[in-house]
Structure formats: C-alpha cells, structure tokens
Motif scaffolding. Sequence first.
Motif, PDB file in Angstrom:
ATOM      1  N   THR A 239      40.337  43.649  34.503  1.00  0.00           N
ATOM      2  CA  THR A 239      41.025  42.541  35.152  1.00  0.00           C
ATOM      3  C   THR A 239      41.503  43.073  36.503  1.00  0.00           C
ATOM      4  OG1 THR A 239      43.200  43.107  34.249  1.00  0.00           O
ATOM      5  CG2 THR A 239      41.848  41.615  32.950  1.00  0.00           C
ATOM      6  N   THR A 240      41.544  42.210  37.495  1.00  0.00           N
ATOM      7  CA  THR A 240      42.051  42.650  38.802  1.00  0.00           C
ATOM      8  C   THR A 240      43.053  41.617  39.320  1.00  0.00           C
ATOM      9  OG1 THR A 240      40.457  41.487  40.206  1.00  0.00           O
ATOM     10  CG2 THR A 240      39.796  43.649  39.361  1.00  0.00           C
ATOM     11  N   LEU A 241      43.917  42.085  40.212  1.00  0.00           N
ATOM     12  CA  LEU A 241      44.879  41.190  40.857  1.00  0.00           C
ATOM     13  C   LEU A 241      45.022  41.600  42.317  1.00  0.00           C
ATOM     14  CD1 LEU A 241      46.921  38.868  40.494  1.00  0.00           C
ATOM     15  CD2 LEU A 241      48.663  40.591  40.015  1.00  0.00           C
ATOM     16  N   THR A 242      44.963  40.616  43.222  1.00  0.00           N
ATOM     17  CA  THR A 242      45.029  40.960  44.645  1.00  0.00           C
ATOM     18  C   THR A 242      45.790  39.927  45.471  1.00  0.00           C
ATOM     19  OG1 THR A 242      43.679  41.609  46.559  1.00  0.00           O
ATOM     20  CG2 THR A 242      42.851  39.775  45.251  1.00  0.00           C
ATOM     21  N   LYS A 243      46.279  40.399  46.608  1.00  0.00           N
ATOM     22  CA  LYS A 243      46.788  39.504  47.649  1.00  0.00           C
ATOM     23  C   LYS A 243      45.855  39.585  48.850  1.00  0.00           C
ATOM     24  CE  LYS A 243      51.616  39.939  46.280  1.00  0.00           C
ATOM     25  NZ  LYS A 243      51.551  41.114  45.395  1.00  0.00           N
ATOM     26  N   GLY A 244      44.700  40.191  48.616  1.00  0.00           N
ATOM     27  CA  GLY A 244      43.643  40.217  49.633  1.00  0.00           C
ATOM     28  C   GLY A 244      42.634  39.127  49.297  1.00  0.00           C
ATOM     29  N   ILE A 245      41.382  39.378  49.679  1.00  0.00           N
ATOM     30  CA  ILE A 245      40.321  38.394  49.413  1.00  0.00           C
ATOM     31  C   ILE A 245      39.353  38.985  48.400  1.00  0.00           C
ATOM     32  CG2 ILE A 245      38.392  37.157  50.471  1.00  0.00           C
ATOM     33  CD1 ILE A 245      40.165  37.130  53.047  1.00  0.00           C
ATOM     34  N   LEU A 246      39.085  38.231  47.347  1.00  0.00           N
ATOM     35  CA  LEU A 246      38.161  38.710  46.316  1.00  0.00           C
ATOM     36  C   LEU A 246      36.736  38.684  46.865  1.00  0.00           C
ATOM     37  CD1 LEU A 246      39.797  36.669  43.453  1.00  0.00           C
ATOM     38  CD2 LEU A 246      39.598  39.159  43.440  1.00  0.00           C
ATOM     39  N   PRO A 247      36.025  39.816  46.850  1.00  0.00           N
ATOM     40  CA  PRO A 247      34.650  39.821  47.377  1.00  0.00           C
ATOM     41  C   PRO A 247      33.716  38.952  46.535  1.00  0.00           C
ATOM     42  CG  PRO A 247      35.489  42.068  47.001  1.00  0.00           C
ATOM     43  CD  PRO A 247      36.464  41.131  46.376  1.00  0.00           C
ATOM     44  N   ASN A 248      32.807  38.235  47.212  1.00  0.00           N
ATOM     45  CA  ASN A 248      31.832  37.391  46.504  1.00  0.00           C
ATOM     46  C   ASN A 248      31.002  38.195  45.511  1.00  0.00           C
ATOM     47  OD1 ASN A 248      32.720  35.310  48.045  1.00  0.00           O
ATOM     48  ND2 ASN A 248      30.900  35.163  49.340  1.00  0.00           N
ATOM     49  N   GLU A 249      30.802  39.465  45.849  1.00  0.00           N
ATOM     50  CA  GLU A 249      29.987  40.356  45.021  1.00  0.00           C
ATOM     51  C   GLU A 249      30.479  40.454  43.567  1.00  0.00           C
ATOM     52  OE1 GLU A 249      29.883  44.104  47.086  1.00  0.00           O
ATOM     53  OE2 GLU A 249      28.817  45.051  45.423  1.00  0.00           O
ATOM     54  N   LEU A 250      31.742  40.155  43.358  1.00  0.00           N
ATOM     55  CA  LEU A 250      32.294  40.240  41.997  1.00  0.00           C
ATOM     56  C   LEU A 250      31.586  39.278  41.046  1.00  0.00           C
ATOM     57  CD1 LEU A 250      36.122  40.467  42.833  1.00  0.00           C
ATOM     58  CD2 LEU A 250      34.607  42.326  42.122  1.00  0.00           C
ATOM     59  N   ALA A 251      31.000  38.217  41.614  1.00  0.00           N
ATOM     60  CA  ALA A 251      30.291  37.238  40.781  1.00  0.00           C
ATOM     61  C   ALA A 251      29.049  37.833  40.137  1.00  0.00           C
ATOM     62  CB  ALA A 251      29.903  36.021  41.622  1.00  0.00           C
ATOM     63  N   GLU A 252      28.570  38.943  40.693  1.00  0.00           N
ATOM     64  CA  GLU A 252      27.354  39.567  40.146  1.00  0.00           C
ATOM     65  C   GLU A 252      27.673  40.566  39.032  1.00  0.00           C
ATOM     66  OE1 GLU A 252      25.692  41.133  43.761  1.00  0.00           O
ATOM     67  OE2 GLU A 252      25.961  39.103  44.590  1.00  0.00           O
ATOM     68  N   LEU A 253      28.938  40.825  38.787  1.00  0.00           N
ATOM     69  CA  LEU A 253      29.302  41.798  37.758  1.00  0.00           C
ATOM     70  C   LEU A 253      29.358  41.129  36.389  1.00  0.00           C
ATOM     71  CD1 LEU A 253      32.117  43.817  39.595  1.00  0.00           C
ATOM     72  CD2 LEU A 253      29.644  44.058  39.735  1.00  0.00           C
ATOM     73  N   ASN A 254      29.638  41.936  35.379  1.00  0.00           N
ATOM     74  CA  ASN A 254      29.703  41.456  34.006  1.00  0.00           C
ATOM     75  C   ASN A 254      30.705  40.291  33.869  1.00  0.00           C
ATOM     76  OD1 ASN A 254      30.268  41.322  31.155  1.00  0.00           O
ATOM     77  ND2 ASN A 254      29.252  43.312  31.007  1.00  0.00           N
ATOM     78  N   THR A 255      30.318  39.241  33.168  1.00  0.00           N
ATOM     79  CA  THR A 255      31.184  38.053  33.079  1.00  0.00           C
ATOM     80  C   THR A 255      32.379  38.249  32.139  1.00  0.00           C
ATOM     81  OG1 THR A 255      29.675  37.183  31.428  1.00  0.00           O
ATOM     82  CG2 THR A 255      29.446  36.323  33.674  1.00  0.00           C
ATOM     83  N   VAL A 256      32.478  39.428  31.540  1.00  0.00           N
ATOM     84  CA  VAL A 256      33.634  39.704  30.687  1.00  0.00           C
ATOM     85  C   VAL A 256      34.912  39.893  31.526  1.00  0.00           C
ATOM     86  CG1 VAL A 256      33.432  42.234  30.615  1.00  0.00           C
ATOM     87  CG2 VAL A 256      34.283  41.010  28.628  1.00  0.00           C
ATOM     88  N   ASN A 257      34.749  40.264  32.791  1.00  0.00           N
ATOM     89  CA  ASN A 257      35.906  40.564  33.658  1.00  0.00           C
ATOM     90  C   ASN A 257      36.698  39.306  34.028  1.00  0.00           C
ATOM     91  OD1 ASN A 257      35.081  43.350  33.908  1.00  0.00           O
ATOM     92  ND2 ASN A 257      33.467  42.610  35.273  1.00  0.00           N
ATOM     93  N   GLU A 258      37.948  39.519  34.436  1.00  0.00           N
ATOM     94  CA  GLU A 258      38.784  38.403  34.906  1.00  0.00           C
ATOM     95  C   GLU A 258      39.392  38.797  36.244  1.00  0.00           C
ATOM     96  OE1 GLU A 258      41.710  37.523  31.905  1.00  0.00           O
ATOM     97  OE2 GLU A 258      40.196  37.418  30.340  1.00  0.00           O
TER      98      GLU A 258
END
Length: 263
Positions: free
Chosen positions: A116-135
């Motif tokens: 799981t990740t938490l940010t006050k930055g911008i989530l990179p679009n690339e995260l959509a290509e990773l395992n769908t188990v993540n949040e």
Amino acid sequence: MESIKRKSLLYKTGVEYGDYTINHALGCSHGCKYPCYAFLMAKRFGRVKSYEEWIQPKIAINALEILEKEIPKFKDDIKEVHLCFTTDPFMLGYDEVSEMSIEIIKKLNETGIKCTTLTKGILPNELAELNTVNEFGITLVSLDESYREEYEPYASPYIDRIESLKYLHDKGVKTWVSIEPYPTPNIIEQNYDDILDSISFVDKIIFGRTNYNKIISEYKNQKQFYNELAYKTIDYCTKNNIDYHIKEKTITENMPIKNSLSA
Ligand code: SF4
C-alpha cells in the motif's frame, strides 16, 4: 540528491492499521507544517538538525540490496508493506525516490507480498501496470490551495493528486484516501461534503483528526466537530459502498450520533 546507507529496511510498525513498512528516504521535500510527526521525531532523535535539512531528503541507496536479504527473513510474517510512514514514496521533485518506490513494490509483489502507498505527491501512471493486489492512496484534507500552500507548501496541488488517483482507479487499480490530519474551522472553514464528493470513486477512506497542533487545541468544539465528521464519513462510505477506517481518538464519547448522521 544526497544519499545514505541503511543497515535494515523492513520493519513492523506499531502504527494503527499498519503491518510492515519501508522508509527508503530520510526527510521529505513536501515539508508539511501541521506539523509533520516524522520530522518532529527525526529532529528529536538527531537524524536531522533543522526543517531546512528535512526538506532536502536523502535516499537510501542500498534499499533494494537490503530488501533482497530481508524478504526471505520476514516473508512468512508479512501481511502487507506500507510505503511510507516517515517519508513520501512519490515526493515532488525527486524522481529517484519514485523510481525506487516502484522497484521496491515490484520486488515485494514478486514474492507475493501486497503493498500500500500513501502520498501528497502525484501517483505515477506506471503504477497501473503493477500487480492489482496493491492499493495506492493520496492524502486529502482540503480542496483549498491557499491551505495547501500554508500547511503542505511543497506538496502537489490537490487537483493533481486527485487526477492521478482517478487515472489509476479508471485502470482498475484499488485506490484510497487518507483524510488526515483534518483541520478544525478555526484554521480553515471548508465544506467537508465537497471533499468527500471529490473522491467518491475510491475504495477506502481513512479519517483522522489533527494532533500536536496548538491552534487546534484552542478550538473549543473540537470533540464534537471531529465526532460529527467521523460519523458523516461512516454514513457517506456506507451509502456509497466504500470501506472506511476512523483513526483512534478521533471519535470521543458523549456525542450526538443521530444528529451527525442526519446532518
Ligand atoms: S508528506 Fe508526510 S512525511 Fe512528507 S513532510 Fe508531509 S507529513 Fe511529513
């Protein structure tokens, strides 16, 4: 950016709703002034001397190397790994940190570990290509940029955070929002419903009060204020089929529950 070497990386956190965590940088470019608890602790324990030093983060260059050794050791005990509790995995202006965050997530996913990740930055679009188990999540405590400029001076504009989250949601990724630390009306008057509506698409919302802030401690109705918003969050999430978690000590006793639900 400057770097440090770490001796260990993965550790079990005592933080509410946390399991294991990784903090692969010391400091954070966002420089939040609620204040930032991670900064207060880093200063107290001598890891940084000043705010100016804190906002010039140092990356743990040997993070992936350490992870190789630590994953087999902790694998059976880990439910999930959170990035990050004492820094920001996608901090603005430091692509090296974001790139390393993605590599860390990939490495953990390879061994079947959810992140799981938490940010006050911008989530990179690339995260959509990773395992769908993540949040993947953002922090959102206002929609007012003047508040952001004062309290989260070097973090990303709210609209950019929401758009990056929505992009991932539309790609089928699980998303969440941390509405914490939420400010009281003596700091900013704002419409809580608008904040909830701006993130109505997410899978989970966490709501929590602000601590360690002198101005908030001067707000007389803070207990009732936080009680009402906590119950409003529960009500909104229940109606919209969103998971929720209310942080400890946000709801206190003797509150008019019915009124808040009907507000
Ligand atoms: S983004 Fe998080 S770690 Fe970074 S300064 Fe703000 S509160 Fe602290």
